[in-house]
Enzyme design. Structure first.
Site, mmCIF file in Angstrom:
data_model
loop_
_atom_site.group_PDB
_atom_site.id
_atom_site.type_symbol
_atom_site.label_atom_id
_atom_site.label_comp_id
_atom_site.label_asym_id
_atom_site.label_seq_id
_atom_site.Cartn_x
_atom_site.Cartn_y
_atom_site.Cartn_z
ATOM 1 N N ASP A 176 1.002 -1.266 -0.112
ATOM 2 C CA ASP A 176 -0.008 -0.005 -0.088
ATOM 3 C C ASP A 176 0.820 1.382 -0.026
ATOM 4 O O ASP A 176 2.058 1.037 0.311
ATOM 5 C CB ASP A 176 -0.925 0.003 1.313
ATOM 6 C CG ASP A 176 -1.732 1.253 1.573
ATOM 7 O OD1 ASP A 176 -2.651 1.411 0.388
ATOM 8 O OD2 ASP A 176 -1.519 2.081 2.514
ATOM 9 N N ASP A 210 -0.011 4.889 0.803
ATOM 10 C CA ASP A 210 -0.225 5.956 2.091
ATOM 11 C C ASP A 210 -0.472 5.345 3.379
ATOM 12 O O ASP A 210 -1.111 4.343 3.575
ATOM 13 C CB ASP A 210 -1.285 7.064 1.632
ATOM 14 C CG ASP A 210 -1.000 7.507 0.507
ATOM 15 O OD1 ASP A 210 -0.138 8.217 0.385
ATOM 16 O OD2 ASP A 210 -2.079 7.473 -0.423
ATOM 17 N N ASP A 221 1.131 9.243 5.930
ATOM 18 C CA ASP A 221 -0.291 9.462 5.426
ATOM 19 C C ASP A 221 -0.494 10.856 5.457
ATOM 20 O O ASP A 221 -0.789 11.643 6.379
ATOM 21 C CB ASP A 221 -1.249 8.472 6.470
ATOM 22 C CG ASP A 221 -2.534 8.390 5.742
ATOM 23 O OD1 ASP A 221 -2.594 8.895 4.447
ATOM 24 O OD2 ASP A 221 -3.364 7.987 6.408
ATOM 25 N N TYR A 264 -5.014 12.773 0.155
ATOM 26 C CA TYR A 264 -5.097 13.268 -1.126
ATOM 27 C C TYR A 264 -4.052 14.027 -1.505
ATOM 28 O O TYR A 264 -3.921 14.948 -2.591
ATOM 29 C CB TYR A 264 -6.452 14.204 -1.198
ATOM 30 C CG TYR A 264 -7.809 13.273 -0.645
ATOM 31 C CD1 TYR A 264 -8.077 12.297 -1.344
ATOM 32 C CD2 TYR A 264 -8.307 13.902 0.547
ATOM 33 C CE1 TYR A 264 -9.321 11.872 -1.053
ATOM 34 C CE2 TYR A 264 -9.571 12.989 0.860
ATOM 35 C CZ TYR A 264 -10.040 12.164 0.307
ATOM 36 O OH TYR A 264 -11.044 11.463 0.542
ATOM 37 N N CYS A 310 -6.433 2.752 -8.123
ATOM 38 C CA CYS A 310 -7.757 2.689 -8.278
ATOM 39 C C CYS A 310 -8.404 4.312 -8.332
ATOM 40 O O CYS A 310 -8.230 4.721 -7.271
ATOM 41 C CB CYS A 310 -8.504 1.806 -7.566
ATOM 42 S SG CYS A 310 -10.491 1.936 -7.658
ATOM 43 N N HIS A 348 -11.564 5.191 -8.425
ATOM 44 C CA HIS A 348 -12.953 5.207 -8.228
ATOM 45 C C HIS A 348 -13.283 5.333 -6.846
ATOM 46 O O HIS A 348 -12.515 4.957 -5.778
ATOM 47 C CB HIS A 348 -13.583 3.721 -8.590
ATOM 48 C CG HIS A 348 -13.150 3.393 -10.207
ATOM 49 N ND1 HIS A 348 -12.082 2.171 -10.451
ATOM 50 C CD2 HIS A 348 -13.375 3.731 -11.251
ATOM 51 C CE1 HIS A 348 -12.092 2.202 -11.728
ATOM 52 N NE2 HIS A 348 -12.902 3.180 -12.274
ATOM 53 N N ARG A 351 -10.818 -1.243 -6.655
ATOM 54 C CA ARG A 351 -10.988 -0.541 -5.129
ATOM 55 C C ARG A 351 -10.774 -1.465 -4.331
ATOM 56 O O ARG A 351 -11.663 -2.336 -3.876
ATOM 57 C CB ARG A 351 -11.970 0.211 -5.092
ATOM 58 C CG ARG A 351 -11.998 1.122 -3.841
ATOM 59 C CD ARG A 351 -12.995 2.036 -3.735
ATOM 60 N NE ARG A 351 -13.371 2.837 -2.221
ATOM 61 C CZ ARG A 351 -12.647 3.781 -1.760
ATOM 62 N NH1 ARG A 351 -11.687 4.069 -2.605
ATOM 63 N NH2 ARG A 351 -12.624 4.205 -0.676
ATOM 64 N N LYS A 352 -9.560 -1.346 -3.261
ATOM 65 C CA LYS A 352 -9.442 -2.368 -2.389
ATOM 66 C C LYS A 352 -10.555 -1.974 -1.045
ATOM 67 O O LYS A 352 -10.799 -0.917 -1.174
ATOM 68 C CB LYS A 352 -8.159 -2.081 -1.663
ATOM 69 C CG LYS A 352 -6.668 -2.357 -2.319
ATOM 70 C CD LYS A 352 -5.505 -1.961 -1.802
ATOM 71 C CE LYS A 352 -5.343 -0.627 -1.596
ATOM 72 N NZ LYS A 352 -3.937 -0.398 -1.320
ATOM 73 N N ASP A 364 -1.665 -0.856 5.593
ATOM 74 C CA ASP A 364 -1.927 -0.322 7.115
ATOM 75 C C ASP A 364 -3.396 -0.211 7.436
ATOM 76 O O ASP A 364 -3.836 0.231 8.630
ATOM 77 C CB ASP A 364 -1.393 1.227 7.241
ATOM 78 C CG ASP A 364 -2.215 2.198 6.265
ATOM 79 O OD1 ASP A 364 -2.579 1.748 5.292
ATOM 80 O OD2 ASP A 364 -2.280 3.316 6.834
#
EC number: 3.1.3.-
Length: 195
Positions: free
Chosen positions: A10, A12, A18, A21, A91, A93, A109-110, A135
């Site tokens: 992953d 962020d 983190d 956006y 992703c 979405h 999308r996870k 995370d």
């Protein structure tokens, strides 16, 4: 050609501190233990692939092309750790998105495994011998659904703790460095010991 294991990461909260956006390369910083962790994972000489939800596209916070600079900065950061970024899958979405055609439900999308499955096809990856490190439990679920082993970085970013049959990680550790040590140890064991 034989399939290879890979490490899915992953972005962020796992590799990067983190910053919600964020698509500004100058604001991208390693999360605690990430520089060391990437260096350790590089020693395996298998693909290191970033899989990331980027709902900011669907929510109108940034354009898809902004992620090109993010990918380039990730390449630089991986290189600084002595690693190589094999792929960056994201992703755009979000089910409550406001930007067509990115609003709605998707398979990438996870916690869905679409990003991992796509990477597995393109890189000829053996998912059963691969690992996903993230995370939050959505990362864990995506990895488990794809057939990988999974590690949750317990760094405080999971806030909902919604349990389910796909949401139990193989292990929980505090940093990417800890996760990398575990993965390196497991993947370097002779096959007879792992079985």
């Amino acid at each position: 050609m034989a399939l290879t294991p890979a490490i899915f990461l992953d972005k962020d909260g796992t590799i990067l501190a983190d910053v919600p956006y964020n698509v500004a390369p100058e604001r991208m910083r390693f999360a605690d233990g990430a520089l060391e962790g990437l260096g350790l994972l590089a020693s395996l000489q298998i693909p290191l692939i970033v899989v990331s939800n980027q709902p900011g596209v669907a929510l109108g916070r940034f354009e898809p092309h902004a992620l090109t600079a993010v990918r380039m900065r990730l390449h630089e950061m991986f290189a600084a750790a002595g690693a190589s970024l094999a792929g960056f899958y994201w992703c755009p979405h979000h089910p409550r998105g406001s930007v067509a055609p990115y609003s709605g439900v998707c398979a990438c999308r996870k916690p869905q495994p679409g990003l991992l499955l796509r990477a597995a096809r393109e890189y000829r990856i053996d998912l059963a011998r691969s690992w996903l490190i993230g995370d939050i439990l959505d990362d864990v679920e995506a990895g488990n659904r794809a057939g990988c082993r999974t590690i949750l970085l317990d760094v405080g970013n999971e806030t909902e703790w919604v349990r389910g049959p796909w949401r139990t990680p193989t292990a929980r550790v505090p940093t990417l460095a800890h996760a990398a040590r575990m993965v390196v140890q497991r993947l370097q064991r002779p096959a007879a010991e792992v079985a």
